[in-house]
Design a protein around this motif. Structure first.
Motif, PDB file in Angstrom:
ATOM      1  N   ALA A  30     -54.807  28.895 -87.068  1.00 50.51           N
ATOM      2  CA  ALA A  30     -54.048  28.652 -85.836  1.00 50.51           C
ATOM      3  C   ALA A  30     -54.928  27.917 -84.845  1.00 50.51           C
ATOM      4  N   VAL A  31     -54.394  26.862 -84.251  1.00 56.67           N
ATOM      5  CA  VAL A  31     -55.155  26.102 -83.249  1.00 56.67           C
ATOM      6  C   VAL A  31     -55.209  26.869 -81.948  1.00 56.67           C
ATOM      7  N   CYS A  32     -54.088  27.458 -81.543  1.00 58.37           N
ATOM      8  CA  CYS A  32     -54.014  28.121 -80.246  1.00 58.37           C
ATOM      9  C   CYS A  32     -53.453  29.525 -80.377  1.00 58.37           C
ATOM     10  N   SER A  33     -53.714  30.320 -79.379  1.00 63.62           N
ATOM     11  CA  SER A  33     -53.311  31.724 -79.387  1.00 63.62           C
ATOM     12  C   SER A  33     -51.808  31.874 -79.294  1.00 63.62           C
ATOM     13  N   ALA A  34     -51.267  32.787 -80.073  1.00 71.50           N
ATOM     14  CA  ALA A  34     -49.854  33.118 -79.988  1.00 71.50           C
ATOM     15  C   ALA A  34     -49.615  34.196 -78.935  1.00 71.50           C
ATOM     16  N   SER A  35     -50.676  34.917 -78.551  1.00 73.16           N
ATOM     17  CA  SER A  35     -50.577  35.973 -77.554  1.00 73.16           C
ATOM     18  C   SER A  35     -51.971  36.220 -76.991  1.00 73.16           C
ATOM     19  N   GLN A  36     -52.058  37.062 -75.971  1.00 75.31           N
ATOM     20  CA  GLN A  36     -53.344  37.374 -75.370  1.00 75.31           C
ATOM     21  C   GLN A  36     -54.264  38.107 -76.339  1.00 75.31           C
ATOM     22  N   ASN A  37     -53.699  38.716 -77.366  1.00 75.37           N
ATOM     23  CA  ASN A  37     -54.500  39.462 -78.347  1.00 75.37           C
ATOM     24  C   ASN A  37     -54.797  38.668 -79.614  1.00 75.37           C
ATOM     25  N   HIS A  38     -54.378  37.405 -79.614  1.00 72.26           N
ATOM     26  CA  HIS A  38     -54.558  36.565 -80.798  1.00 72.26           C
ATOM     27  C   HIS A  38     -55.753  35.637 -80.581  1.00 72.26           C
ATOM     28  N   ASP A  39     -56.885  35.963 -81.207  1.00 74.68           N
ATOM     29  CA  ASP A  39     -58.078  35.123 -81.121  1.00 74.68           C
ATOM     30  C   ASP A  39     -57.919  33.971 -82.089  1.00 74.68           C
ATOM     31  N   ALA A  40     -57.682  32.775 -81.555  1.00 75.11           N
ATOM     32  CA  ALA A  40     -57.370  31.647 -82.424  1.00 75.11           C
ATOM     33  C   ALA A  40     -58.322  30.468 -82.249  1.00 75.11           C
ATOM     34  N   TRP A  41     -58.498  30.004 -81.001  1.00 73.03           N
ATOM     35  CA  TRP A  41     -59.300  28.803 -80.753  1.00 73.03           C
ATOM     36  C   TRP A  41     -60.629  29.225 -80.148  1.00 73.03           C
ATOM     37  N   PRO A  42     -61.748  28.947 -80.814  1.00 74.00           N
ATOM     38  CA  PRO A  42     -63.046  29.385 -80.269  1.00 74.00           C
ATOM     39  C   PRO A  42     -63.324  28.881 -78.870  1.00 74.00           C
ATOM     40  N   ALA A  43     -62.778  27.738 -78.492  1.00 68.13           N
ATOM     41  CA  ALA A  43     -63.019  27.193 -77.151  1.00 68.13           C
ATOM     42  C   ALA A  43     -62.163  27.852 -76.084  1.00 68.13           C
ATOM     43  N   ASP A  44     -61.261  28.729 -76.477  1.00 65.65           N
ATOM     44  CA  ASP A  44     -60.372  29.424 -75.546  1.00 65.65           C
ATOM     45  C   ASP A  44     -60.647  30.925 -75.646  1.00 65.65           C
ATOM     46  N   ILE A  45     -61.721  31.363 -75.022  1.00 66.91           N
ATOM     47  CA  ILE A  45     -62.184  32.737 -75.202  1.00 66.91           C
ATOM     48  C   ILE A  45     -61.211  33.751 -74.617  1.00 66.91           C
ATOM     49  N   ASN A  46     -60.571  33.415 -73.491  1.00 69.36           N
ATOM     50  CA  ASN A  46     -59.642  34.374 -72.884  1.00 69.36           C
ATOM     51  C   ASN A  46     -58.205  34.216 -73.380  1.00 69.36           C
ATOM     52  N   ASN A  47     -57.989  33.392 -74.393  1.00 67.65           N
ATOM     53  CA  ASN A  47     -56.695  33.263 -75.084  1.00 67.65           C
ATOM     54  C   ASN A  47     -55.543  32.894 -74.161  1.00 67.65           C
TER      55      ASN A  47
END
Length: 613
Positions: free
Chosen positions: A238-255
């Motif tokens: 996954a490129v981006c988070s589907a929710s606040q609890n979904h760690d997906a993109w390493p550059a987006d630490i706070n999801n």
């Protein structure tokens, strides 16, 4: 013996009374007997991910010398030499004669080498005679770590969640075998290679590799933490988070789907700290993670500053439908699908074999997956909106008690790019490359048009060899589909796959985030969930044991399977509510049927997601 070693001849056999600068067959036989040399046992590819490949073979060599290893890459027209290694028994001491030990050889494709299909070939070697008796393991597609970025988010799968999918230091594989460093403790991982650490506290490098280049070989580099803990821990699919609890993109630490100052602050807040004092998500660079938060991590984060992503799952290139009908015995019955399929499978809910037809088969012909000849009254044609079946009981038995038939239809929305349908002519040789497919298949199966008991044969990327579809086909076919290659696959001398002058049809699927393969170990417990990554619309499973007949099973989403049943490819195998019971978000569930869940048996699966009209 009519030959002597002569170092002035570069280590070759000097001529004796035979007058030949050797070796002659007699020379080789005498040297082998004198030095206790034995050819390498059949090699098996047991692991591959990114640039890494591991091959295991049987070593029965009592000599101090040993084996050579040639690394070859598929060039499109044949295998070409890439690299070589020399193995001696000093690497793996063995006092017994013969040695009789399993040995595992690792190879990492160097950066700068072309991505492609690689294989390891072994030969017995000695200073006394040149290299002979080469045997090759199955090939695997190797690529650089950065190229192995499934979701395209700029971070390789290897550092997002391990090679391939280790999430953290806990043992979270579905079989829960209680071993943290068992080869890959995460769900969906590749085959465990059996190199568990002797030191269970993981405080030393005890896998015999000086530089320990493999993330998931079961043992860490020297240090006190599991290898699996030295990854970012984000979702590689996954490129981006589907929710606040979904760690997906390493550059987006706070999801929050945006890389900005709040993410940079997370890095600077851990600056100068080592893992685990700093959180894993702060250690995002370099490619081979250094377990330390420093300027490389900050620079990597800043390179994404101000970029936003949106959670949009990739559209699958596969279009799929499934359904049922009750047989009426007519000689021509049209089944509406909603699109023109490239392939259709039909299976009775009763004791009949599965039948399939592809878009390149002659008019009126279809085939069975098991060891029987073609059908002329089965699936007659694939048409603009569906398909037509004939009167054969396997597809359309009528009368009292007429069975229900499951059907599955699929097409490639990018014709030839994701599924290739083709044929070749058997030549009866030990090795017959089938090329022109255009990609490395993740799953390929073949079926000969020849008469008699000709069996369908399949191979997927995790399988150590090829297998059949029917019960009793749990043992691998080492002379079937020998390897999955960069532009196709190679078949051996088995009559099912390479009978002289026979036309043999094949279906080959390209691996992608929409088409995945894997394996799991059966537990015998009801309700085992097998994670696949995407939410599958079709699953096929084949076991490597003859327990319960080890019939291959399949199930599709849609109207074809409204209950807990799944179908087999085999004869005398009705629907089973204890086999593939459900397709779920991110995986599938199996029951206690030995075809899919005998305790201790390895099962190989393929799963695809699709657009379902």
């Amino acid at each position: 013996m009519d030959a002597l070693a002569d170092l002035n001849l570069g280590g070759q056999i000097d001529s004796g009374c035979d007058g030949v600068l050797g070796p002659t067959p007699r020379d080789v036989t005498l040297v082998q007997a004198l030095y206790g040399l034995a050819p390498p046992g059949r090699p098996t590819t047991v692991f591959s991910a990114g640039p890494d490949i591991a091959v295991r073979f049987r070593d029965d060599n009592a000599a101090e010398e040993g084996y050579g290893v040639i690394i070859e890459r598929w060039s499109g027209s044949g295998w070409i030499f890439t690299d070589s290694r020399f193995l001696t028994n000093s690497i793996a001491p063995c006092s017994a004669v013969p040695c009789s030990q399993d040995r595992t050889v690792y190879y990492r494709k160097p950066e700068g080498f072309l991505d492609g299909s690689y294989r390891l070939c072994f030969y017995q070697t000695s200073k006394l005679y040149p290299n002979i008796a080469t045997v090759c393991a199955a090939s695997r597609f190797l690529r650089s770590n950065l190229a192995f970025d499934t979701d395209g988010d700029g971070f390789s799968d290897r550092i997002e969640s391990g090679t391939p999918l280790c999430q953290n230091e806990t043992n979270d594989d579905p079989t829960d075998d209680s071993v943290i460093n068992d080869g890959c403790p995460a769900y969906g991982g590749l085959r465990e290679v059996g190199l568990e650490c002797v030191d269970s506290s993981n405080t030393k490098n005890d896998d015999g590799l000086a530089d320990d280049p493999f993330v998931n070989d079961g043992c860490p580099v020297f240090g006190a933490y599991s290898e699996a803990s030295f990854v970012i821990g984000t979702d590689p699919r996954a490129v981006c988070s589907a929710s606040q609890n979904h760690d997906a993109w390493p550059a987006d630490i706070n999801n929050d789907q945006f890389s900005d100052i709040s993410d940079v602050v997370r890095i600077t807040g851990s600056f100068g700290l080592a893992i685990p004092q700093a959180p894993n998500r702060s250690n995002i660079a370099p490619e081979a993670l250094d377990r330390f938060v420093d300027i490389t991590d900050l620079s990597k984060m800043v390179s994404f500053f101000g970029l936003r992503c949106t959670y949009l799952p990739a559209v699958s290139p596969f279009v799929l439908a499934s359904g049922t009908y009750v047989g009426d015995g007519s000689s021509s019955r049209y089944i509406d699908v909603g699109f023109q399929p490239d392939m259709v499978i039909v299976k009775s809910s009763g004791n009949e074999q599965a039948v399939f037809r592809t878009n390149n088969m002659p008019s009126g012909e279809s085939f069975l997956f098991i060891c029987t000849p073609k059908l002329l009254t089965g699936i007659q044609s694939l048409e603009s909106g569906g398909f037509t079946v004939g009167s054969d009981d396997k597809v359309n038995r009528g009368g009292p008690g007429a069975p229900t038939y499951h059907w599955f239809a699929i097409k490639d929305s990018q014709p030839g790019a994701n599924i290739k349908f083709g044929s070749y002519t058997g030549n009866g040789q030990q090795s017959h490359p089938v090329t022109g497919i255009g990609f490395t298949p993740a799953w390929a199966f073949v079926k000969s048009a020849g008469g008699g008991a000709i069996c369908g044969v399949q191979r997927q990327a995790d399988m150590p060899a090829s297998f059949g579809f029917a019960g009793g086909d749990g043992e691998p076919y080492y002379d079937g589909v020998l390897s999955l290659d960069g532009d196709g696959f190679t078949v051996g001398s088995r009559g099912d796959v390479n009978n002289l002058n026979s036309t043999i049809y094949y279906v080959a699927f390209k691996g992608s985030p929409n088409f995945l393969t894997g394996h799991y170990t059966g537990t015998g417990m009801d309700g085992l969930t097998v994670p696949t990554g995407p939410s599958p619309a079709f699953v096929s499973v084949k076991g490597d044991s003859n327990l319960g007949g080890s019939r291959a099973r399949w199930r599709a989403s849609g109207l074809g399977f409204p209950d807990a049943n799944s179908a087999s490819y085999a004869v005398n195998t009705p629907d089973s509510p204890a086999a593939i019971r459900a397709l779920q978000a991110g995986g599938f569930e199996v029951g206690t049927d030995d075809d899919v869940n005998a305790a201790g048996t390895t099962y190989y699966w393929v799963a695809l997601d699709a657009q379902v009209p």
